[in-house]
Write a protein that holds these residues in place. Sequence first.
Motif, PDB file in Angstrom:
ATOM      1  N   CYS A  15       0.854  -1.183   0.000  1.00 62.79           N
ATOM      2  CA  CYS A  15       0.000   0.000   0.000  1.00 62.79           C
ATOM      3  C   CYS A  15       0.892   1.235   0.000  1.00 62.79           C
ATOM      4  N   LEU A  17       2.422   3.999   1.695  1.00 64.13           N
ATOM      5  CA  LEU A  17       2.656   4.324   3.103  1.00 64.13           C
ATOM      6  C   LEU A  17       2.282   5.775   3.360  1.00 64.13           C
ATOM      7  N   TYR A  32       1.850   3.745   9.474  1.00 65.01           N
ATOM      8  CA  TYR A  32       1.856   3.001   8.207  1.00 65.01           C
ATOM      9  C   TYR A  32       3.179   2.259   8.037  1.00 65.01           C
ATOM     10  N   MET A 127      -3.034   0.466  14.915  1.00 69.00           N
ATOM     11  CA  MET A 127      -3.170   1.501  13.890  1.00 69.00           C
ATOM     12  C   MET A 127      -3.996   2.700  14.310  1.00 69.00           C
TER      13      MET A 127
END
Length: 169
Positions: A15, A17, A32, A127
């Motif tokens: 993905c 970051l 991330y 997260m």
Amino acid sequence: MVLNLSLSGMPYCGCDLGGFWGDPSYDLVCRYYEMAVLFPLYRNHRIKNGKDNEPFRMPPIYTEMIRRAITLRYQFLPYLRELANEAHTSGHPIIRPLVYDFPEDREALYIDDEYMAGHNVVVARQMDGRPGRDFYLPHGTWKEYASGREMAGRRWYWSDDNIPIFIRV
């Protein structure tokens, strides 16, 4: 997204970051980097005209957090190379949900904020910015990478480590 792509036959994925759209906070960009530490693709990328979020442009505290994550990733590069070869020869994804290796584990079926790198490593990064998290380890005996502490599987635990990683013993 990465877990879905991996299970769909795209084992070499990742993905952006920090996210592609918007202007993420420095804290989010760091999370991330920590969360994706064992993703096959590990890169900072964003939309044109977005806020600069390259590590060298961040305040030193964030640059150091990212440096620690990248240093940790380097320790796992030989393992990631083995997983890339396995993906090529067998089709097994590099990054996978816990249920991929533990289909009989009902608890693992519902966990979408942890991932496995290959058959032997679990990553459980927090997260949402809180200073720790509950995480689940599936069947087996696991060793916390940072401390070396052994932990029994099929249990929930708490960690305040920034990048909780567990190795199957």
